[in-house]
Design an enzyme around this catalytic site. Sequence first.
Site, PDB file in Angstrom:
ATOM      1  N   PHE A 131       0.848  -1.185   0.000  1.00  0.00           N
ATOM      2  CA  PHE A 131       0.000   0.000   0.000  1.00  0.00           C
ATOM      3  C   PHE A 131       0.894   1.249   0.000  1.00  0.00           C
ATOM      4  O   PHE A 131       1.845   1.332   0.770  1.00  0.00           O
ATOM      5  CB  PHE A 131      -0.882  -0.028   1.252  1.00  0.00           C
ATOM      6  CG  PHE A 131      -1.993   0.958   1.244  1.00  0.00           C
ATOM      7  CD1 PHE A 131      -3.162   0.711   0.539  1.00  0.00           C
ATOM      8  CD2 PHE A 131      -1.890   2.146   1.945  1.00  0.00           C
ATOM      9  CE1 PHE A 131      -4.201   1.620   0.527  1.00  0.00           C
ATOM     10  CE2 PHE A 131      -2.925   3.069   1.942  1.00  0.00           C
ATOM     11  CZ  PHE A 131      -4.088   2.804   1.234  1.00  0.00           C
ATOM     12  N   ASP A 200       2.150  -4.963   8.683  1.00  0.00           N
ATOM     13  CA  ASP A 200       0.937  -4.147   8.595  1.00  0.00           C
ATOM     14  C   ASP A 200      -0.249  -5.104   8.472  1.00  0.00           C
ATOM     15  O   ASP A 200      -0.311  -5.906   7.530  1.00  0.00           O
ATOM     16  CB  ASP A 200       1.023  -3.214   7.381  1.00  0.00           C
ATOM     17  CG  ASP A 200      -0.127  -2.211   7.337  1.00  0.00           C
ATOM     18  OD1 ASP A 200      -1.217  -2.534   7.863  1.00  0.00           O
ATOM     19  OD2 ASP A 200       0.062  -1.115   6.776  1.00  0.00           O
ATOM     20  N   TYR A 225     -10.767   0.993  10.725  1.00  0.00           N
ATOM     21  CA  TYR A 225     -12.009   1.257   9.982  1.00  0.00           C
ATOM     22  C   TYR A 225     -12.324   0.231   8.909  1.00  0.00           C
ATOM     23  O   TYR A 225     -13.322   0.343   8.222  1.00  0.00           O
ATOM     24  CB  TYR A 225     -11.998   2.663   9.372  1.00  0.00           C
ATOM     25  CG  TYR A 225     -10.769   3.012   8.559  1.00  0.00           C
ATOM     26  CD1 TYR A 225     -10.625   2.553   7.258  1.00  0.00           C
ATOM     27  CD2 TYR A 225      -9.756   3.804   9.093  1.00  0.00           C
ATOM     28  CE1 TYR A 225      -9.503   2.864   6.511  1.00  0.00           C
ATOM     29  CE2 TYR A 225      -8.622   4.114   8.364  1.00  0.00           C
ATOM     30  CZ  TYR A 225      -8.500   3.645   7.073  1.00  0.00           C
ATOM     31  OH  TYR A 225      -7.392   3.944   6.335  1.00  0.00           O
ATOM     32  N   LYS A 226     -11.468  -0.777   8.756  1.00  0.00           N
ATOM     33  CA  LYS A 226     -11.736  -1.811   7.745  1.00  0.00           C
ATOM     34  C   LYS A 226     -12.529  -2.942   8.400  1.00  0.00           C
ATOM     35  O   LYS A 226     -13.683  -2.762   8.752  1.00  0.00           O
ATOM     36  CB  LYS A 226     -10.423  -2.247   7.116  1.00  0.00           C
ATOM     37  CG  LYS A 226      -9.804  -1.109   6.293  1.00  0.00           C
ATOM     38  CD  LYS A 226      -8.415  -1.399   5.778  1.00  0.00           C
ATOM     39  CE  LYS A 226      -7.927  -0.219   4.942  1.00  0.00           C
ATOM     40  NZ  LYS A 226      -6.472  -0.191   4.787  1.00  0.00           N
ATOM     41  N   ARG A 384     -12.335  -4.817  -6.964  1.00  0.00           N
ATOM     42  CA  ARG A 384     -12.000  -5.474  -5.710  1.00  0.00           C
ATOM     43  C   ARG A 384     -13.277  -5.720  -4.912  1.00  0.00           C
ATOM     44  O   ARG A 384     -14.080  -4.810  -4.724  1.00  0.00           O
ATOM     45  CB  ARG A 384     -11.035  -4.564  -4.945  1.00  0.00           C
ATOM     46  CG  ARG A 384     -10.346  -5.197  -3.783  1.00  0.00           C
ATOM     47  CD  ARG A 384      -9.292  -4.258  -3.219  1.00  0.00           C
ATOM     48  NE  ARG A 384      -9.899  -3.091  -2.579  1.00  0.00           N
ATOM     49  CZ  ARG A 384      -9.333  -2.402  -1.594  1.00  0.00           C
ATOM     50  NH1 ARG A 384      -8.141  -2.740  -1.152  1.00  0.00           N
ATOM     51  NH2 ARG A 384      -9.926  -1.367  -1.057  1.00  0.00           N
TER      52      ARG A 384
END
Length: 425
Positions: A131, A200, A225-226, A384
């Site tokens: 990322f 991560d 928040y995922k 995705r």
Amino acid sequence: MTTRDDCLRLDRDDPLARLRDHFIVPDGVIYLDGNSLGVLPRATSARVQQVVQEEWGRGLIRSWNTAGWIHLPQRIGDKIGALIGARPGETMVADATSVNLYKALSAALTVAAHGGRDLRGTKIVSERSNFPTDLYIADSIAQQHGMTLELIEADDLPGALDADVAVLMLTHVNYRTGRMHDMAAVTHAAHAAGALVVWDLAHSAGAVPVDLNGADADFAVGCGYKYLNGGPGAPAFVWAHPRHTARMDDAQLRQPLSGWLGHAAPFEFTPEYRPGSGISRFVCGTPPVISLAALEAGVDVFAAAGPLGGIAALRTKSIALTDLFIRLVEASPVAPQFTLVTPRDSSIRGSQASFAHAEAGYAIMQALIARGVIGDFRAPDLLRFGFTPLYTRHVDVFDAVRHLVEVMESGEWKDARFHARAAVT
Ligand SMILES: *Cc1c(COP(=O)(O)O)cnc(C)c1O
């Protein structure tokens, strides 16, 4: 091939099905983007209102003590820790993932430099497809220390681990492909090469089983928040192995953002910084209490999943949903237009499936979203789809694929309104 009735039957027999009641999934929406922003838990609004109206409104500053605000980073950290193989007291909630990465990676370098190792000319290694924020932060830190950031392909591991590698920084589940590293094996190989590992867990925490202590990891960060459903911009978390924080207790090792709430005794207001014990020094400034309240409501849903088999049961369902999606797309008439970029082998895959479409990935996703099937697009060509077993049903997977087929066969994705790029994709 699996029929819609088969899916309805699977949902009826699914012991995890009732966890969906903990969420507010809007009518007419099939939400396949919990890997980017989790759905609103039913308990969150009332909890946030209570914090605002009672704890803040009436309690005012007293609530730091009476409502336990000051302990929220550790309390929620421990709840997240239970999902990632951390022991109580090892995890803190604070800041954004990017900021925690800065702290963890910097701390890892102080560990690497301990004992006199000169870091100049050594390397931080990461994956080219990591990322971007992770790469930007690592590059900045590498420059500060006179190091280089070397970017490799996942398949180059462990060969890329030579004696010049000080730290290996990887995202456990790749945000684009969903490919998952073997955390224990990679960590072992890195240690054998004399390197530390920073993981991560943005696409792992709450999605796949993680055992940081079992893998003997060094540092980890992750996102609120995922899959943890903490709300937009929810605070992130940070973990360090006790062998490192123990040495930090001797004040030999530090993280660089030495703010007052990571101090051993913030309310002594001393001019000298004295780091708090263990992971507590990774807190920097004042915790965002309202956001933490929302995050806690999200994380607490996992406690409800515990008696139903917890993360292991969620993982089994996540694999079933993802396998079903891949099978249905590949058996559909539009299959030749899409290329699966996610591993078929569920043991090396997170909780998502990504398909590449060379010309029109963005527009196809926009057309799906207009139909209420929400996934996302990752440039240049990926559609995705995330599968969150807490609230996604087998029938949702079936219907999402039907919509995909209709979007392609009708050609509705060619409509001009699906081609205008918004700021967030
Ligand atoms: C989502 C994500 C982030 C987000 O970082 P923020 O600082 O919270 O914006 C970081 N790293 C990875 C791998 C992610 O998937």
